[in-house]
Design a protein around this motif. Sequence first.
Motif, PDB file in Angstrom:
ATOM      1  N   MET A  10       0.858  -1.190   0.000  1.00  0.00           N
ATOM      2  CA  MET A  10       0.000   0.000   0.000  1.00  0.00           C
ATOM      3  C   MET A  10       0.891   1.235   0.000  1.00  0.00           C
ATOM      4  O   MET A  10       1.873   1.275   0.738  1.00  0.00           O
ATOM      5  CB  MET A  10      -0.781   0.088   1.329  1.00  0.00           C
ATOM      6  CG  MET A  10      -1.967  -0.765   1.479  1.00  0.00           C
ATOM      7  SD  MET A  10      -2.623  -0.536   3.177  1.00  0.00           S
ATOM      8  CE  MET A  10      -2.133  -2.056   3.934  1.00  0.00           C
ATOM      9  N   LYS A  14       1.494   2.491  -6.957  1.00  0.00           N
ATOM     10  CA  LYS A  14       1.065   1.632  -8.077  1.00  0.00           C
ATOM     11  C   LYS A  14       0.092   2.346  -9.016  1.00  0.00           C
ATOM     12  O   LYS A  14       0.218   2.247 -10.237  1.00  0.00           O
ATOM     13  CB  LYS A  14       0.377   0.352  -7.549  1.00  0.00           C
ATOM     14  CG  LYS A  14       1.313  -0.581  -6.806  1.00  0.00           C
ATOM     15  CD  LYS A  14       0.515  -1.653  -6.072  1.00  0.00           C
ATOM     16  CE  LYS A  14      -0.363  -1.033  -5.022  1.00  0.00           C
ATOM     17  NZ  LYS A  14      -0.424  -1.647  -3.738  1.00  0.00           N
ATOM     18  N   ASP A  33      -8.641  -2.371  -7.290  1.00  0.00           N
ATOM     19  CA  ASP A  33      -9.549  -1.949  -6.217  1.00  0.00           C
ATOM     20  C   ASP A  33     -10.742  -1.158  -6.773  1.00  0.00           C
ATOM     21  O   ASP A  33     -11.882  -1.362  -6.355  1.00  0.00           O
ATOM     22  CB  ASP A  33      -8.810  -1.074  -5.192  1.00  0.00           C
ATOM     23  CG  ASP A  33      -7.997  -1.901  -4.206  1.00  0.00           C
ATOM     24  OD1 ASP A  33      -8.278  -3.103  -4.055  1.00  0.00           O
ATOM     25  OD2 ASP A  33      -7.085  -1.337  -3.582  1.00  0.00           O
ATOM     26  N   PHE A  56     -13.439 -10.252   0.766  1.00  0.00           N
ATOM     27  CA  PHE A  56     -12.734  -9.329  -0.134  1.00  0.00           C
ATOM     28  C   PHE A  56     -11.666 -10.072  -0.936  1.00  0.00           C
ATOM     29  O   PHE A  56     -11.516  -9.856  -2.143  1.00  0.00           O
ATOM     30  CB  PHE A  56     -12.101  -8.178   0.668  1.00  0.00           C
ATOM     31  CG  PHE A  56     -11.179  -7.324  -0.164  1.00  0.00           C
ATOM     32  CD1 PHE A  56     -11.685  -6.417  -1.085  1.00  0.00           C
ATOM     33  CD2 PHE A  56      -9.796  -7.452  -0.054  1.00  0.00           C
ATOM     34  CE1 PHE A  56     -10.835  -5.656  -1.893  1.00  0.00           C
ATOM     35  CE2 PHE A  56      -8.946  -6.696  -0.842  1.00  0.00           C
ATOM     36  CZ  PHE A  56      -9.469  -5.799  -1.758  1.00  0.00           C
ATOM     37  N   ARG A  57     -10.921 -10.951  -0.272  1.00  0.00           N
ATOM     38  CA  ARG A  57      -9.839 -11.675  -0.971  1.00  0.00           C
ATOM     39  C   ARG A  57     -10.389 -12.538  -2.092  1.00  0.00           C
ATOM     40  O   ARG A  57      -9.745 -12.729  -3.127  1.00  0.00           O
ATOM     41  CB  ARG A  57      -9.030 -12.528   0.010  1.00  0.00           C
ATOM     42  CG  ARG A  57      -8.288 -11.754   1.070  1.00  0.00           C
ATOM     43  CD  ARG A  57      -7.261 -10.807   0.493  1.00  0.00           C
ATOM     44  NE  ARG A  57      -6.688  -9.927   1.506  1.00  0.00           N
ATOM     45  CZ  ARG A  57      -6.071  -8.779   1.226  1.00  0.00           C
ATOM     46  NH1 ARG A  57      -5.930  -8.358  -0.023  1.00  0.00           N
ATOM     47  NH2 ARG A  57      -5.584  -8.042   2.193  1.00  0.00           N
ATOM     48  N   GLY A  79      -2.298  -4.054  -2.427  1.00  0.00           N
ATOM     49  CA  GLY A  79      -1.085  -4.476  -1.728  1.00  0.00           C
ATOM     50  C   GLY A  79      -1.097  -5.946  -1.332  1.00  0.00           C
ATOM     51  O   GLY A  79      -0.047  -6.600  -1.266  1.00  0.00           O
ATOM     52  N   GLY A  80      -2.298  -6.489  -1.083  1.00  0.00           N
ATOM     53  CA  GLY A  80      -2.377  -7.880  -0.634  1.00  0.00           C
ATOM     54  C   GLY A  80      -2.591  -8.876  -1.770  1.00  0.00           C
ATOM     55  O   GLY A  80      -2.469 -10.085  -1.565  1.00  0.00           O
ATOM     56  N   ARG A 118      -8.156   2.891   3.688  1.00  0.00           N
ATOM     57  CA  ARG A 118      -7.477   1.596   3.788  1.00  0.00           C
ATOM     58  C   ARG A 118      -7.811   0.908   5.109  1.00  0.00           C
ATOM     59  O   ARG A 118      -7.263   1.235   6.164  1.00  0.00           O
ATOM     60  CB  ARG A 118      -5.978   1.813   3.643  1.00  0.00           C
ATOM     61  CG  ARG A 118      -5.620   2.339   2.264  1.00  0.00           C
ATOM     62  CD  ARG A 118      -4.142   2.478   2.120  1.00  0.00           C
ATOM     63  NE  ARG A 118      -3.733   2.568   0.740  1.00  0.00           N
ATOM     64  CZ  ARG A 118      -3.124   3.620   0.195  1.00  0.00           C
ATOM     65  NH1 ARG A 118      -2.854   4.675   0.927  1.00  0.00           N
ATOM     66  NH2 ARG A 118      -2.772   3.603  -1.065  1.00  0.00           N
ATOM     67  N   PRO A 119      -8.726  -0.069   5.025  1.00  0.00           N
ATOM     68  CA  PRO A 119      -9.251  -0.684   6.251  1.00  0.00           C
ATOM     69  C   PRO A 119      -8.190  -1.309   7.153  1.00  0.00           C
ATOM     70  O   PRO A 119      -8.354  -1.302   8.371  1.00  0.00           O
ATOM     71  CB  PRO A 119     -10.213  -1.764   5.723  1.00  0.00           C
ATOM     72  CG  PRO A 119      -9.972  -1.880   4.260  1.00  0.00           C
ATOM     73  CD  PRO A 119      -9.351  -0.619   3.801  1.00  0.00           C
ATOM     74  N   LEU A 120      -7.089  -1.780   6.587  1.00  0.00           N
ATOM     75  CA  LEU A 120      -6.100  -2.463   7.432  1.00  0.00           C
ATOM     76  C   LEU A 120      -5.312  -1.499   8.313  1.00  0.00           C
ATOM     77  O   LEU A 120      -4.727  -1.912   9.307  1.00  0.00           O
ATOM     78  CB  LEU A 120      -5.123  -3.283   6.573  1.00  0.00           C
ATOM     79  CG  LEU A 120      -5.735  -4.421   5.752  1.00  0.00           C
ATOM     80  CD1 LEU A 120      -4.684  -5.084   4.881  1.00  0.00           C
ATOM     81  CD2 LEU A 120      -6.354  -5.475   6.677  1.00  0.00           C
ATOM     82  N   ARG A 140       5.283 -10.038   3.263  1.00  0.00           N
ATOM     83  CA  ARG A 140       4.830  -9.931   1.879  1.00  0.00           C
ATOM     84  C   ARG A 140       5.946  -9.873   0.859  1.00  0.00           C
ATOM     85  O   ARG A 140       5.737 -10.195  -0.304  1.00  0.00           O
ATOM     86  CB  ARG A 140       3.921  -8.702   1.741  1.00  0.00           C
ATOM     87  CG  ARG A 140       2.597  -8.892   2.438  1.00  0.00           C
ATOM     88  CD  ARG A 140       1.711  -7.714   2.245  1.00  0.00           C
ATOM     89  NE  ARG A 140       0.329  -8.010   2.627  1.00  0.00           N
ATOM     90  CZ  ARG A 140      -0.660  -7.144   2.518  1.00  0.00           C
ATOM     91  NH1 ARG A 140      -0.425  -5.936   2.042  1.00  0.00           N
ATOM     92  NH2 ARG A 140      -1.882  -7.481   2.874  1.00  0.00           N
TER      93      ARG A 140
HETATM   94  C1  S3P Z   1      -4.748  -3.949   0.879  1.00  0.00           C
HETATM   95  C2  S3P Z   1      -4.377  -2.904   0.042  1.00  0.00           C
HETATM   96  C3  S3P Z   1      -5.347  -2.008  -0.602  1.00  0.00           C
HETATM   97  C4  S3P Z   1      -6.710  -2.698  -0.743  1.00  0.00           C
HETATM   98  C5  S3P Z   1      -7.157  -3.252   0.555  1.00  0.00           C
HETATM   99  C6  S3P Z   1      -6.173  -4.273   1.145  1.00  0.00           C
HETATM  100  C7  S3P Z   1      -3.682  -4.779   1.494  1.00  0.00           C
HETATM  101  O1  S3P Z   1      -4.861  -1.617  -1.883  1.00  0.00           O
HETATM  102  O2  S3P Z   1      -6.664  -3.701  -1.729  1.00  0.00           O
HETATM  103  O3  S3P Z   1      -7.342  -2.183   1.423  1.00  0.00           O
HETATM  104  O4  S3P Z   1      -3.981  -5.899   1.941  1.00  0.00           O
HETATM  105  O5  S3P Z   1      -2.510  -4.332   1.507  1.00  0.00           O
HETATM  106  P1  S3P Z   1      -3.682  -0.524  -2.085  1.00  0.00           P
HETATM  107  O6  S3P Z   1      -2.382  -1.246  -2.042  1.00  0.00           O
HETATM  108  O7  S3P Z   1      -3.966   0.023  -3.439  1.00  0.00           O
HETATM  109  O8  S3P Z   1      -3.827   0.477  -0.992  1.00  0.00           O
END
Ligand code: S3P
Length: 170
Positions: A10, A14, A33, A56-57, A79-80, A118-120, A140
């Motif tokens: 994140m 990107k 996203d 979400f995944r 990011g994930g 960004r929820p995390l 990661r």
């Molecule tokens: C996440 C990154 C976010 C988004 C979600 C989870 C992650 O995307 O997919 O909040 O797990 O790192 P960005 O990398 O675009 O912020």
Amino acid sequence: MMNIYLIGFMGCGKTTVGKKLASKLGKPFIDLDLQIEEEQGRSIRQIFEEFGEDYFRKLESETLKSISKLESFVLSVGGGTPCHSGNIDFMKKTGLTIYLEMTPAQLASRIRQNKSKRPLVKDLNDSELLEFVRIKLEERRLFYEKAHWVVDGFKIDIAGLTAKIKEFRQ
Ligand code: S3P
């Protein structure tokens, strides 16, 4: 024609880099996203809140697979994304993967400016955020470093990268 996948933590840029690269290469730009948000009619934050991260995944890897059927694009993933459901191997098979690398300090300072979406990380203070980035990046990295190319996201040279992609394609 080749697909380009931009991956990285994140805040590594990107989306910004993806848009510039796509315009230089004359390819359409897609943000994973955003695509999910449009299809679901909900923000990423709402999807996490209403249905949880596992859901979400699932959406994330399904959407990745459906986008990959398109012709030739630049796609910025979350990011994930590379770290779940074998997505990194899938992306490597269906395109050129580029990891935009940054240090935890660089990432934390950039994420801090846009935490709420960004929820995390939305509830972390500055020192918790840096610690979170350090730990998560360490996990990661193993996935990100499988990318075909690793580039310094902080000193990125868009023109140089564009030339390298064009050369590689021939
Ligand atoms: C996440 C990154 C976010 C988004 C979600 C989870 C992650 O995307 O997919 O909040 O797990 O790192 P960005 O990398 O675009 O912020």
